[in-house]
Write an enzyme that holds these catalytic residues in place. Structure first.
Site, short mmCIF file in Angstrom:
data_model
loop_
_atom_site.label_atom_id
_atom_site.label_comp_id
_atom_site.label_asym_id
_atom_site.label_seq_id
_atom_site.Cartn_x
_atom_site.Cartn_y
_atom_site.Cartn_z
N ASP A 7 0.84 -1.19 0.00
CA ASP A 7 0.00 0.00 0.00
C ASP A 7 0.88 1.25 0.00
O ASP A 7 1.90 1.30 0.70
CB ASP A 7 -0.92 0.00 1.23
CG ASP A 7 -2.05 1.00 1.09
OD1 ASP A 7 -3.21 0.56 0.96
OD2 ASP A 7 -1.79 2.22 1.11
N ILE A 8 0.48 2.25 -0.77
CA ILE A 8 1.29 3.46 -0.92
C ILE A 8 1.33 4.29 0.37
O ILE A 8 2.29 5.02 0.61
CB ILE A 8 0.77 4.30 -2.12
CG1 ILE A 8 1.85 5.18 -2.69
CG2 ILE A 8 -0.46 5.11 -1.76
CD1 ILE A 8 1.55 5.72 -4.08
N ASN B 6 -13.08 -3.33 1.95
CA ASN B 6 -14.08 -2.28 2.12
C ASN B 6 -15.02 -2.29 0.92
O ASN B 6 -14.59 -2.50 -0.21
CB ASN B 6 -13.39 -0.92 2.23
CG ASN B 6 -12.51 -0.82 3.46
OD1 ASN B 6 -12.84 -1.37 4.52
ND2 ASN B 6 -11.39 -0.15 3.34
N VAL C 253 -10.96 3.12 -3.64
CA VAL C 253 -10.59 2.63 -4.97
C VAL C 253 -11.59 1.54 -5.36
O VAL C 253 -11.71 0.51 -4.66
CB VAL C 253 -9.15 2.07 -4.99
CG1 VAL C 253 -8.82 1.50 -6.36
CG2 VAL C 253 -8.14 3.16 -4.61
N HIS D 97 -10.28 -5.12 -3.62
CA HIS D 97 -8.97 -5.39 -3.03
C HIS D 97 -9.12 -5.81 -1.58
O HIS D 97 -10.06 -5.38 -0.90
CB HIS D 97 -8.05 -4.17 -3.14
CG HIS D 97 -8.64 -2.91 -2.58
ND1 HIS D 97 -9.54 -2.15 -3.30
CD2 HIS D 97 -8.49 -2.29 -1.40
CE1 HIS D 97 -9.90 -1.10 -2.57
NE2 HIS D 97 -9.29 -1.17 -1.40
N HIS E 49 -7.03 -5.77 2.03
CA HIS E 49 -5.90 -5.24 2.78
C HIS E 49 -5.38 -6.35 3.69
O HIS E 49 -6.17 -6.97 4.42
CB HIS E 49 -6.33 -4.08 3.69
CG HIS E 49 -6.90 -2.88 2.98
ND1 HIS E 49 -6.19 -1.72 2.82
CD2 HIS E 49 -8.11 -2.67 2.41
CE1 HIS E 49 -6.95 -0.83 2.18
NE2 HIS E 49 -8.12 -1.38 1.92
#
Ligand code: 5GP
Ligand code: ZN
Length: 113
Positions: A30-31, A87, A96, A100, A102
Site C-alpha cells: 500500500d502506498i 471495504n 478505490v 482489493h 488489505h
C-alpha cells in the site's frame, strides 16, 4: 478497465512494489501503509467490490485468502496476528473501486480498516 488505478497497477502501467503475482492476482505494498505490513491483494480482472462476486468467480476469494496466509507467514506476522479487510462502497470506506483485500499487521492493530 480504463481509468482504474488498480487495473493500471495490474498491467504494470503504474509502478508498485509487488510482493506476489500469479495469473489471477497481484499483491503489492500500500502506498500509504497503516501498519508496518500493509499489502493490497487484487484480482487482475476488474471487479468493483465483493458485490461483483458470483458463482463463477467466487473461488477467487479462497485463492486470495491462501495467498494472504502465505504472505503473512513470509512477513513474520502470522503467529502474532494480522487483519484481512475488504471495504465495500462509500460507507464501507472504499476509495478505490477495484476489489482489493488489505493485509495489515506488524503491530497491535486498533480500529481501522
Ligand atoms: P480502500 O479505502 O479503497 O479500501 O483502500 C484503497 C487503498 O489503496 C488505500 O489504502 C490507499 O493507500 C491505496 N492506494 C491508493 N492508490 C494507490 C497507488 O497508486 N498505489 C498503491 N500502492 N496503493 C494505493
Ligand atoms: Zn480495475
Amino acid at each position: 478497465m480504463q481509468d482504474c488505478i488498480f487495473c493500471k497497477i495490474a498491467k504494470k502501467e503504474i509502478p508498485s512494489q509487488v510482493v506476489y503475482e500469479d495469473e489471477r492476482i497481484l499483491a503489492f505494498r500500500d502506498i500509504s501503509p497503516l501498519a508496518p505490513v500493509h499489502v493490497l491483494i487484487i484480482p487482475k480482472e476488474h471487479l468493483i467490490n465483493v458485490l461483483d462476486l458470483n458463482e463463477k468467480n467466487v473461488d477467487l476469494i479462497g485463492h486470495i485468502h491462501l495467498v494472504a496466509n502465505k504472505l503473512a507467514r513470509e512477513a513474520g506476522i502470522a503467529e502474532k496476528g494480522f487483519r484481512i479487510v475488504t471495504n465495500c462502497n462509500e460507507e464501507g470506506g472504499q476509495i478505490v473501486f477495484h476489489m482489493h483485500y488489505h493485509l495489515i499487521g506488524g503491530e497491535e492493530l486498533k480500529n481501522f480498516a
